[in-house]
Design an enzyme around this catalytic site. Structure first.
Site, PDB file in Angstrom:
ATOM      1  N   VAL A 181      32.362  45.048   7.685  1.00  0.00           N
ATOM      2  CA  VAL A 181      33.784  44.765   7.477  1.00  0.00           C
ATOM      3  C   VAL A 181      34.573  45.313   8.669  1.00  0.00           C
ATOM      4  O   VAL A 181      34.507  46.497   8.985  1.00  0.00           O
ATOM      5  CB  VAL A 181      34.275  45.384   6.155  1.00  0.00           C
ATOM      6  CG1 VAL A 181      35.760  45.099   5.973  1.00  0.00           C
ATOM      7  CG2 VAL A 181      33.468  44.835   4.983  1.00  0.00           C
ATOM      8  N   LYS A 182      35.300  44.391   9.306  1.00  0.00           N
ATOM      9  CA  LYS A 182      36.064  44.777  10.494  1.00  0.00           C
ATOM     10  C   LYS A 182      37.468  45.181  10.050  1.00  0.00           C
ATOM     11  O   LYS A 182      38.156  44.425   9.347  1.00  0.00           O
ATOM     12  CB  LYS A 182      36.113  43.581  11.438  1.00  0.00           C
ATOM     13  CG  LYS A 182      36.232  43.941  12.891  1.00  0.00           C
ATOM     14  CD  LYS A 182      35.977  42.694  13.719  1.00  0.00           C
ATOM     15  CE  LYS A 182      36.195  42.967  15.170  1.00  0.00           C
ATOM     16  NZ  LYS A 182      36.119  41.731  15.955  1.00  0.00           N
ATOM     17  N   ILE A 183      37.870  46.366  10.484  1.00  0.00           N
ATOM     18  CA  ILE A 183      39.122  46.955  10.001  1.00  0.00           C
ATOM     19  C   ILE A 183      39.938  47.446  11.201  1.00  0.00           C
ATOM     20  O   ILE A 183      39.406  48.154  12.059  1.00  0.00           O
ATOM     21  CB  ILE A 183      38.808  48.154   9.064  1.00  0.00           C
ATOM     22  CG1 ILE A 183      37.939  47.691   7.883  1.00  0.00           C
ATOM     23  CG2 ILE A 183      40.077  48.833   8.581  1.00  0.00           C
ATOM     24  CD1 ILE A 183      37.535  48.811   6.922  1.00  0.00           C
ATOM     25  N   LEU A 186      33.142  40.661   9.934  1.00  0.00           N
ATOM     26  CA  LEU A 186      34.166  39.771   9.370  1.00  0.00           C
ATOM     27  C   LEU A 186      35.399  40.628   9.107  1.00  0.00           C
ATOM     28  O   LEU A 186      35.301  41.676   8.467  1.00  0.00           O
ATOM     29  CB  LEU A 186      33.658  39.146   8.068  1.00  0.00           C
ATOM     30  CG  LEU A 186      32.359  38.317   8.178  1.00  0.00           C
ATOM     31  CD1 LEU A 186      31.821  37.963   6.789  1.00  0.00           C
ATOM     32  CD2 LEU A 186      32.586  37.049   8.995  1.00  0.00           C
TER      33      LEU A 186
END
Ligand code: E4P
Length: 214
Positions: free
Chosen positions: A82-84, A56
């Site tokens: 967590v997509k960064i 996400l």
């Protein structure tokens, strides 16, 4: 090689799960926008369905905003990744997440040096976008080969997640190169099943079966 489906569409995720070959899901703001639904609703439904890693993406662009969103997303479930984005603040956020035990998927990677930065920051996954490189006449899969080799040279734990996949050959080459994960659009996942000789073979077996006496 693990198969993630690259979609925010619940129907597609359900079908991929039903096939029994799905290891996880990746989403991004564009994929969520395509559903026409609220992020909160999409996120809740995906997390209720999928036990494997679910990426996400943060939408803040500064370190403190990214960390605020990363902590909130990670609190939603143990499967959250967590997509960064691979920016300066993004790499700093990746390091902070890693130190806090939050899993990360560093996205929008287009060079081996960027992949090296993500690994050094302790990323769980690096997402090189092969299709978007191909789109600008650069060999996307050559980047995967470079990253797999470089990570192997130093024993980095970061997993290579082949992203922006456009066709079954990308999947095949990713597997040949030993990438850890391929995130596959639903359409391409469907294409993996098909072979004209399989279709013709099933038709022939079914036709011959009708001739077998009861
Ligand atoms: C990766 O996780 C991204 O969601 C995705 O693969 C981007 O693909 P695109 O280039 O088709 O938008």
């Amino acid at each position: 090689m693990k198969f993630f489906v690259d979609t925010a569409d619940i129907g597609e995720i359900r079908q991929a799960l039903a096939w029994g070959i799905l290891d996880g899901v990746t989403t991004n703001p564009s994929l969520v926008a395509k559903t026409g639904r609220r992020f909160e609703d999409v996120k809740r439904e995906i997390l209720a369905l999928v036990d494997g890693p679910v990426s996400l993406e943060v939408t803040a662009e500064d370190l403190s905003g990214m960390m605020q969103q990363a902590r909130a997303l990670a609190a939603e479930g143990p499967q959250v990744v967590v997509k960064i984005p691979l920016t300066r603040d993004g790499i700093a956020a990746t390091r902070a997440c890693s130190d806090e035990g939050i899993k990360t998927n560093v996205t929008l990677c287009f060079s081996a040096n960027q992949a090296l930065l993500a690994a050094k920051a302790g990323a769980t996954y690096i997402s090189p976008f092969v299709g978007r490189l191909d789109d600008i006449s650069t060999d996307g899969m050559a980047l995967i080969a470079d990253i797999v080799q470089i990570y192997g040279n130093y024993g980095f734990a970061t997993e290579v997640l082949v992203a922006s996949v456009r066709h079954p050959t990308h999947v095949l080459e990713a597997a040949r190169m030993g990438a850890h994960v391929c995130t596959i659009p639903y359409k391409v996942m469907n294409q993996l099943f098909d072979h004209p000789l399989t279709t013709a073979g099933v038709e022939k077996f079914m036709a011959d079966w009708q001739k077998v006496p009861e």
